[in-house]
Motif scaffolding. Sequence first.
Motif: not given
Ligand SMILES: Cc1cc2nc3c(=O)[nH]c(=O)nc-3n(C[C@H](O)[C@H](O)[C@H](O)COP(=O)(O)OP(=O)(O)OC[C@H]3O[C@@H](n4cnc5c(N)ncnc54)[C@H](O)[C@@H]3O)c2cc1C
Length: 362
Positions: A15, A36, A44, A62-63, A167, A330, A340
Motif C-alpha cells: 500500500a 519503514e 507482508r 501469494h495467490v 514512527i 489492506d 494485495l
Molecule cells: C502468510 C500470508 C499469506 C498471504 N497470502 C495472500 C494471497 O495469497 N493473496 C493476496 O492477495 N494477499 C495475500 N496476503 C495478504 C497480503 O500480503 C497483504 O494484503 C498485503 O501485503 C498488505 O499490504 P499493506 O501495505 O496494506 O500492509 P503491510 O504489508 O503490512 O505494510 C505495512 C508496513 O508498515 C510498516 N510499519 C509498521 N509499523 C510501522 C511504524 N510504526 N513506522 C513505520 N513503518 C511501520 C511495516 O513494517 C510494513 O512494512 C497474505 C499475507 C500473509 C501474511
Amino acid sequence: MQNKKTYHILGAGVAGLMCARFIKKKDKEANVVLYEASNHLGGRCFSYEDEELGCRVDNATHVILGGNRCACALVGLKKLPYKTYFWNVKKDTLSRRAYNYRKHILKSMCNTKPEDVPQSLIKTIFWRLFPWSKKSLGVYFSKQDLSQRLINPQQIYPDEIHYNCKILQIESDGVRICRLYSNQGIIELKRDDIVISALDAAAYSRLFGTDKFDFNSIINVYFKTSQTIHLPRNVSYMGIVDGIADWVFVNDGIVSFSISDAESKDINLKTLPQDLWKQFDTLRGVNSAFLPPHRLLVHKMATIRQDAFNNAKRPESAFGGYLNLFLAGDWTMKNWPCCLEAAILSARRAVNTALKAQEKNF
Ligand SMILES: Cc1cc2nc3c(=O)[nH]c(=O)nc-3n(C[C@H](O)[C@H](O)[C@H](O)COP(=O)(O)OP(=O)(O)OC[C@H]3O[C@@H](n4cnc5c(N)ncnc54)[C@H](O)[C@@H]3O)c2cc1C
C-alpha cells in the motif's frame, strides 16, 4: 515557482509503495518520503534468500486471482488457466467442482472461518474478485519472486526511503498532524504537508490510539526438492480439503503448503513438516525415504480477522480524522478481503482523496 508538496508515507508495504507510485503519476514534482520500520520493502509481501534452503523463497505464498485486476496489471501476469482441483483427503477424491468447495475458498480468501465472513464481504468477492467472467479467468501464484516482480519495481517512485525508521508518535494541533516522532528523530511537517498512513492495522491502532483488531494467522511450509515433483493431473497447485494444509503449490523445485486461519486447526508445529509430507505422499502414491529440507513460516498476525465484528471497525473512507491525514492499507478497505488487490486499491483511494482534499482545504 510553486512549492513542492511533501507526502510523508508511513509504512513501505504494498500500500505504501503504491501510494508513492500513484502520487508521482499525478504530480511528478511532489516530494515523496517513505518511512519503514523494518529493513526491507514490501511489508507482508517480499522474497528473500533463504540460506538454509539455499535458494530464494517468498516470505508467504501469494495467490492472485484473475479478478484482481490491479494486482495482475501491476505484475504483468500471464494468467495460468483456471483449473483448480481439490483433493478431498477423507474421501480420497479429486474434483474440479469449485462450487462444492466454496467454503474452502472463502476461508482462504478471508483467512477467517467461512461461517463468520459477513455477507457484505462475500458480495465483494462474488462481484469483484472471483473469476466468473472469461476475461478474468486465471490464477497466478508467486514463484518465489514477489520482490522482483512486485516490490522492487516500485522503488523508483519515492524520493527518499528511510529504512529502520519506526514512527513512534504523532503530534497534532488538533486539526493537522504537525510533527512525527521516529526512532531516528523528529520530523517537522510544513502546513501543507500530507501524511498517508499505510501501516498495518496493529501499528495504526497503536500509533493513533484507535480500537484494536483481532488477527488470524497463516502458516506456510516450503520444501526444497532435488527433483521436480508432479501433482496428479500435472497441475501446479491444488486445494486440499479436510487435510492438514489447505493448498499445495509446486514450482521450480519448491513445494509449498499453506494453512489459513491456522489457529482453528489443531496443529503441532514440531511435527508439521513430517505430517504434511506424509499426507503429500498419500496424494502422490509414493513413500518418501526422507524429508526434504524445509522452512516453516508462521505469520501470527497475517491479516485482521475478517468477521462482522472486525469488518465493522474498518474505516468508511480514506479520511484519517486530521485535515492532512489519509489512510491506506489492506485493512482500510471495508468489505474487501485483506489481499494485495485491497492494498493497491486502498493506495489509489488514499491518494485521490488527499488530492481532492487539498484542492478544498489548502
Ligand atoms: C502468510 C500470508 C499469506 C498471504 N497470502 C495472500 C494471497 O495469497 N493473496 C493476496 O492477495 N494477499 C495475500 N496476503 C495478504 C497480503 O500480503 C497483504 O494484503 C498485503 O501485503 C498488505 O499490504 P499493506 O501495505 O496494506 O500492509 P503491510 O504489508 O503490512 O505494510 C505495512 C508496513 O508498515 C510498516 N510499519 C509498521 N509499523 C510501522 C511504524 N510504526 N513506522 C513505520 N513503518 C511501520 C511495516 O513494517 C510494513 O512494512 C497474505 C499475507 C500473509 C501474511
